[in-house]
Structures are given as C-alpha cells and as structure tokens.
Design an enzyme around this catalytic site. Sequence first.
Site, PDB file in Angstrom:
ATOM      1  N   ASP A  41      -6.928   4.605  -4.651  1.00  0.00           N
ATOM      2  CA  ASP A  41      -7.618   4.484  -3.357  1.00  0.00           C
ATOM      3  C   ASP A  41      -8.212   5.873  -3.117  1.00  0.00           C
ATOM      4  O   ASP A  41      -8.402   6.634  -4.089  1.00  0.00           O
ATOM      5  CB  ASP A  41      -6.628   4.071  -2.241  1.00  0.00           C
TER       6      ASP A  41
ATOM      7  N   LYS B  17       0.866  -1.184   0.000  1.00  0.00           N
ATOM      8  CA  LYS B  17       0.000   0.000   0.000  1.00  0.00           C
ATOM      9  C   LYS B  17       0.897   1.226   0.000  1.00  0.00           C
ATOM     10  O   LYS B  17       2.060   1.158   0.395  1.00  0.00           O
ATOM     11  CB  LYS B  17      -0.879  -0.003   1.257  1.00  0.00           C
TER      12      LYS B  17
HETATM   13  P1  NAP Z   1     -12.831   8.138  -2.906  1.00  0.00           P
HETATM   14  O1  NAP Z   1     -13.345   7.907  -4.277  1.00  0.00           O
HETATM   15  O2  NAP Z   1     -11.770   9.125  -2.703  1.00  0.00           O
HETATM   16  O3  NAP Z   1     -14.086   8.454  -1.972  1.00  0.00           O
HETATM   17  C1  NAP Z   1     -13.978   8.556  -0.590  1.00  0.00           C
HETATM   18  C2  NAP Z   1     -15.300   9.026  -0.025  1.00  0.00           C
HETATM   19  O4  NAP Z   1     -15.246   8.969   1.397  1.00  0.00           O
HETATM   20  C3  NAP Z   1     -15.619  10.470  -0.376  1.00  0.00           C
HETATM   21  O5  NAP Z   1     -16.986  10.627  -0.456  1.00  0.00           O
HETATM   22  C4  NAP Z   1     -15.024  11.218   0.819  1.00  0.00           C
HETATM   23  O6  NAP Z   1     -15.611  12.503   1.023  1.00  0.00           O
HETATM   24  C5  NAP Z   1     -15.403  10.285   1.944  1.00  0.00           C
HETATM   25  N1  NAP Z   1     -14.474  10.466   3.074  1.00  0.00           N
HETATM   26  C6  NAP Z   1     -13.120  10.468   3.066  1.00  0.00           C
HETATM   27  N2  NAP Z   1     -12.613  10.682   4.295  1.00  0.00           N
HETATM   28  C7  NAP Z   1     -13.681  10.819   5.095  1.00  0.00           C
HETATM   29  C8  NAP Z   1     -13.833  11.057   6.487  1.00  0.00           C
HETATM   30  N3  NAP Z   1     -12.774  11.227   7.297  1.00  0.00           N
HETATM   31  N4  NAP Z   1     -15.101  11.106   6.969  1.00  0.00           N
HETATM   32  C9  NAP Z   1     -16.179  10.932   6.169  1.00  0.00           C
HETATM   33  N5  NAP Z   1     -16.092  10.720   4.838  1.00  0.00           N
HETATM   34  C10 NAP Z   1     -14.869  10.657   4.320  1.00  0.00           C
HETATM   35  O7  NAP Z   1     -12.269   6.766  -2.276  1.00  0.00           O
HETATM   36  P2  NAP Z   1     -12.737   5.289  -2.570  1.00  0.00           P
HETATM   37  O8  NAP Z   1     -11.813   4.707  -3.572  1.00  0.00           O
HETATM   38  O9  NAP Z   1     -14.196   5.244  -2.803  1.00  0.00           O
HETATM   39  O10 NAP Z   1     -12.362   4.580  -1.186  1.00  0.00           O
HETATM   40  C11 NAP Z   1     -13.285   4.557  -0.086  1.00  0.00           C
HETATM   41  C12 NAP Z   1     -12.876   3.449   0.890  1.00  0.00           C
HETATM   42  O11 NAP Z   1     -12.854   2.179   0.216  1.00  0.00           O
HETATM   43  C13 NAP Z   1     -11.478   3.591   1.501  1.00  0.00           C
HETATM   44  O12 NAP Z   1     -11.480   3.049   2.795  1.00  0.00           O
HETATM   45  C14 NAP Z   1     -10.613   2.719   0.594  1.00  0.00           C
HETATM   46  O13 NAP Z   1      -9.435   2.293   1.218  1.00  0.00           O
HETATM   47  C15 NAP Z   1     -11.591   1.568   0.357  1.00  0.00           C
HETATM   48  N6  NAP Z   1     -11.310   0.745  -0.829  1.00  0.00           N
HETATM   49  C16 NAP Z   1     -11.272   1.292  -2.053  1.00  0.00           C
HETATM   50  C17 NAP Z   1     -11.044   0.486  -3.159  1.00  0.00           C
HETATM   51  C18 NAP Z   1     -11.065   1.028  -4.555  1.00  0.00           C
HETATM   52  O14 NAP Z   1     -10.990   0.222  -5.480  1.00  0.00           O
HETATM   53  N7  NAP Z   1     -11.193   2.323  -4.764  1.00  0.00           N
HETATM   54  C19 NAP Z   1     -10.820  -0.883  -2.987  1.00  0.00           C
HETATM   55  C20 NAP Z   1     -10.887  -1.425  -1.703  1.00  0.00           C
HETATM   56  C21 NAP Z   1     -11.142  -0.599  -0.629  1.00  0.00           C
HETATM   57  P3  NAP Z   1     -14.824  13.833   0.542  1.00  0.00           P
HETATM   58  O15 NAP Z   1     -15.031  13.883  -0.928  1.00  0.00           O
HETATM   59  O16 NAP Z   1     -15.462  14.925   1.294  1.00  0.00           O
HETATM   60  O17 NAP Z   1     -13.375  13.625   0.934  1.00  0.00           O
END
Ligand code: NAP
Length: 460
Positions: A180, A140
Amino acid sequence: MATLLQHQDLETRSAKNYVTEVFELVKKRNPNESEFHQAVKEVFDSLIPVLAANPNYMKHGILERMVEPERVISFQVPWIDDHGKVQVNRGFRVQFNSAIGPYKGGLRFHPSVNASIIKFLGFEQIFKNSLTGQPIGGGKGGSDFDPKGKSDTEIMRFTQSFMSELSKYIGPDIDVPAGDIGVGAREIGYMFGQYKKIRGAYEAGVLTGKGLSYGGSLGRKEATGYGTVYFVEEMLQDVGLGFKGSTVVVSGSGNVSIYAIEKAEQLGAKVVACSDSSGYIYDKQGINLDTVKRLKEVEGKRISEYVIQHPHAQYYPDCSGIWSIPCDIALPCATQNEIDDAAAKLLVSNGVIAIGEGANMPSTLEAVNVFHENKVLFGPAKAVNAGGVAVSALEMAQNSMRLSWTLEEVDLKLQEIMKDIYTNSIQAAQDYNAPGNLVVGANIAGFKKVADTMISQGVI
Ligand code: NAP
C-alpha cells in the site's frame, strides 16, 4: 396496500434505528477514530434498504459483528538506524473479517498511520474483497514508519523487524498482506525473505506483490491503476462517453497514479496533472509519463523536478490545488480525504463529468454529496480500486497451482472482474431503489455475500 406500505415503513424505521444504535456504539467503543467512523457511516447509510428488506441481518447481529475486528494486533518495531541509534515504531495488523476467505489487505508505511486509519482501511477491505468475487476476507496493516529519506539498509532493517513480529499471525491460509502507501516491491521482497527465514519454509502465498522471480504475478504492479480506469470506462460507456478525447487529472504519482495515467493515455485521454505530497505539476500538453516513472519509480525524486525536463509545464507547491484544474475526469489516487467539500465544488464548477476513486476514501462524505447532487458520475473506492486486490488473489491462485499466467491472461481477467464489479454494483443500486448510485450499489453488493456467509457459519 395501505397495510403493506405501513409494514415497509415500519421495517425501514427499525432498520434506521438499528443502524443508528450500532453507529453510536462504534463511536463510543472507538473514540477519536474519525476515519474509522467515516468509513462505517458511509457503508451504514447505504445499508438501510437492504436491512429493511432482510430483517434477518438485524436478528443475527450482523452489523455489530462486522464493525468489531476479529483480531487487532499492535506491536513494537525496534530497529537501528544508520547512525547506530535505536528507533522504535508501532506496527499494526487488523484482521477484520474472515467469513469468505483468509484475511487479505495491504500494509501501509506512513507517519500518519494509527489505529483509526488501519481500521477504516480494513473495514473497507471487507466489502471490496467481496466485490471482486474472489474468496478473500478483509484485513489491513502497517506502521507509522516514514520511509522518506531512509537508506536502503534502514528500510531492510525496519521491514525485517516488522516481519519478525507479523510472521506470528500470517500465512497463506490465514492472512496474506500486500503493499500500500510506502510499501512496494522492495519492501515486500525484504519481508518475504525474513518470513522465509523465520518459518524455514518457502510459502510463496504468504504475501502478494512479490517480485516475478519468486512468485509474483505479471500485471500486479499495474492492476490497481489499470483497474481504476477500466471501471471508470465502464461507467462512462453506460452514458455513451469514454476516456477517448477527454482531459484527466490524477492526484499522486505513486503506484496507483502511474498506472492509472498509463491506461488513461492508452485509451486516448490527455492527462494534464499529477502530484505528490509536496505539490502538483500541470502540463497542458499532456504529462510525459516516462519522466514521471523515472523520477518516482527509479530515482525516488520529488514531482517538482518534472519541470526541469519540461520547462513549459508548471509546478505549484500545494498538492490540494490540483483540483482547481479544469478536467472532464478526476482520478484521486493519493490518499484519504484529499477531496473536501470545497474541492468538489470547484471540480463541479469547472465541468467535471466523472470521478473515479483510485485511492481509499479520497473524498469526504460532504464531497460525495456534492458529486451526487450535481449528477457527476461517481465511482467509489471500494469498487473502483478493487483491481489491485483482485490481481493479488490471482497471484495467490498462481502460487497455489505453482504456475504463472501471461500478462495478457491476467489483464483479461482483470478487465472481466472490473466489468463484473460495475455490473453488480449498478444492479444492486437499481434493486434497492437508488438507480445510478454506485456508493449504495457497491456497499450492498459487497455486504450481502459476507453477511449471508456469516449467517451460514453461525455465531463464532
Ligand atoms: P504510493 O505508491 O506510496 O503512492 C502514494 C502517492 O500519494 C505518492 O505520490 C504520495 O506522495 C502521495 N501522497 C501520500 N500521502 C499524501 C498526502 N497526505 N497528500 C498528498 N499526496 C499524498 O501508494 P499507492 O500504492 O499508489 O496508494 C495510493 C492510494 O491507493 C492509497 O489510498 C492506497 O490505500 C490506495 N490503494 C492502493 C492499492 C495498491 O495496489 N497499491 C490498492 C488499492 C488502493 P509522496 O511521495 O510525497 O508521499
């Protein structure tokens, strides 16, 4: 019989002692890394029965080796902002475990990023990647860079500087990063361009989550969200239920959330709430996903603007309040530790039936206990959200073969993978005396393959 029981007792006691000793070592060696400690504790607590039944793992020092990353890279990322000012961020890549394949795991750009967060994510990734059945190790990375409010050219300059250093440590057979939080197709595109320029070679397999015109896979964008819903559907069907006709709350409005909402709706659920880090919206008629996609994917706006288009909906400026909305299924898809003990109790008192962790470690250890004690179906992150990295591995396979599969082919493979992860996790839980406990099942199923491989490869 009595001797056999005494012997089992002894093995369990020595497994418990071993786990305690190694966990104490983790805390001592990695002070002030609370998220990393939390992730290790959750896995270790599950492994006691497997260690007791296979003392060989203790003899080979498997836990000591698993908790120590094979390599931790921390580097300076200097860049110049639009006002000509020099900015310096910190970059990380943790190459945790390469027993079963090249390191694989996303890059996170968020101001909260530090060594503890990257290490908890990298540690989780080892077991998640193993669960997918694909040949990928755990890693990561990321940076404390905050993409919010930055211009496109600032994002480009930052990502180029980040890749100038990272490129020394990655490659299609070495370490394959992806996206991510804060890293989507645009950032991956800039990083791929910089990597190509530095290497002077077109190595498509070095990154996943790429655009379709340069080696990306159909279905990758949707994979984590869709996979989350496929997993939870398996969990529900096992007890004669399903998404159809249910009320769902999904936190976040990023990549994982949007496609979890899309698939839940396709399966006949009504999703009534989603959020961003500023607040949440509640639309009891069911969220209009086209509006959310436009606001978040196209215009980069705040979720609060949803209510301008849909005045019957409400906006609340506190994202944690989302768990007060009554629902049958809750899908936390935003970030770590977003459901604490109090939020878990609120969900339970409002009648929640199932939780599926789309985000990484969104529930605290106390919250998970609340769900288990109240017999809520609970799908842990490393199993539930493994669809993203699984399709990333399919992207790597397509890059190696220099061909592209159709969306239907990828989606079918994703469905099969999520079904297998569910079956293997539920079976492992059953085998080790924790029927129905998917936390234990996923940890054990992910662990055994990596541990056995580490033993076959010797102490290296
Ligand atoms: P993303 O597209 O950047 O979206 C993140 C979302 O969460 C946004 O709506 C963001 O709001 C919100 N957020 C971030 N920090 C926050 C906080 N402290 N409190 C409340 N809301 C918060 O990211 P993502 O890829 O969807 O990832 C979301 C989660 O899934 C993470 O835990 C990541 O590690 C996990 N994940 C992602 C993937 C993938 O393929 N993308 C795979 C496995 C796991 P704002 O816009 O206001 O920041």
